[in-house]
Enzyme design. Sequence first.
Site, PDB file in Angstrom:
ATOM      1  N   CYS A   1       0.882  -1.164   0.000  1.00 15.81           N
ATOM      2  CA  CYS A   1       0.000   0.000   0.000  1.00 15.81           C
ATOM      3  C   CYS A   1       0.918   1.211   0.000  1.00 15.81           C
ATOM      4  CB  CYS A   1      -0.888  -0.011   1.237  1.00 15.81           C
ATOM      5  SG  CYS A   1      -1.981   1.407   1.278  1.00 15.81           S
TER       6      CYS A   1
ATOM      7  N   CYS B   1      -3.915   6.409  -5.281  1.00 18.08           N
ATOM      8  CA  CYS B   1      -3.595   4.995  -5.102  1.00 18.08           C
ATOM      9  C   CYS B   1      -2.207   4.682  -5.676  1.00 18.08           C
ATOM     10  CB  CYS B   1      -4.636   4.070  -5.743  1.00 18.08           C
ATOM     11  SG  CYS B   1      -4.383   2.347  -5.277  1.00 18.08           S
TER      12      CYS B   1
END
Length: 315
Positions: free
Chosen positions: A90, A241
């Site tokens: 992430c 993202c």
Amino acid sequence: MTTQTIRVIDSHTEGEPTRVVIDGAPALGQGTAAQRRDAFRRHFDGFRSAVCNEPRGFDAMVGALLLPPNDPRAIAQVIFFNNVGYLGMCVHGTIGVGETLRHLGRIRSGRHRLETPVGDVTIELAADGSIAVENVESWRTQKDAVVETRHGKIAGDVAWGGNWFFLVQAEQHRQELSASRIGELTDCAWAIREALPRCGITGTDGAEIDHIELFGPPRTVGADSRNFVLCPGREYDRSPCGTGTSAKLACLAADGKLRDGQSWRQESILGTCFVGSVRSTARGVIPTVAGRAWITAESTLLLHESDPFREGIRR
Ligand code: PYC
């Protein structure tokens, strides 16, 4: 009656929240990040849900367990999780971890290695306050794969950027990338997500594709592209993202549209930006993605033994 306490530091990276657990994590034994992630999933999934889900969290919350490294050359090991499960990597969360380590006085500047379940990544603190993440190797496995959805046939690319992504050109399906259309974009992306396994479209070795990225023209001056990314728990990414940006960079490089070292400014659905670039490898690219994070809270979560929602409201 006993009460479990968990100390966390919350931040947001270009709009997307990260909750770093700095004390009170379950004992996961020794091992690599992948081994400890598996032990976490098997024995302590309630801890994941308590940290991310209501009433202590909310659907967009990404949690990060900060653990001692397996290899002393790394500064820490990190396991990322969300409202429904576990993430490979992430990038927004890694930027949040970097900002948290700076806030705790554990790092000030320079490059630092972090171990994650899908490989080591490096963070570098820049003088302007931003943090650059050199991510795991990223590559495209399919171009123009067609998925049959209730919105019709939709073509997209399959790429790995630390998680599996299906990347779709939004205009081709009359999907305007506007923050006022988050409901419609979620509906379209979820229809794609549900249709992928039915159409036999997966990542390598049948891996589930659990992130959908719709992309189109930017709105901010200087940006190259805007995206809308739907995460595994049906919640959209407020940031651009970083693993999705890495997957996008791998596709651009595979199409000969991005040279080594060339900058790519990826805008989120909220208008915030990550700056990315790549270094080519035999299979794909090593992406670097940079952005900013802000600390929003230092808290202690309390899980009372008598609380029916001590493990959060599971979905
Ligand atoms: O920035 O890589 C990322 C990410 C994955 C899920 C939410 N954010």
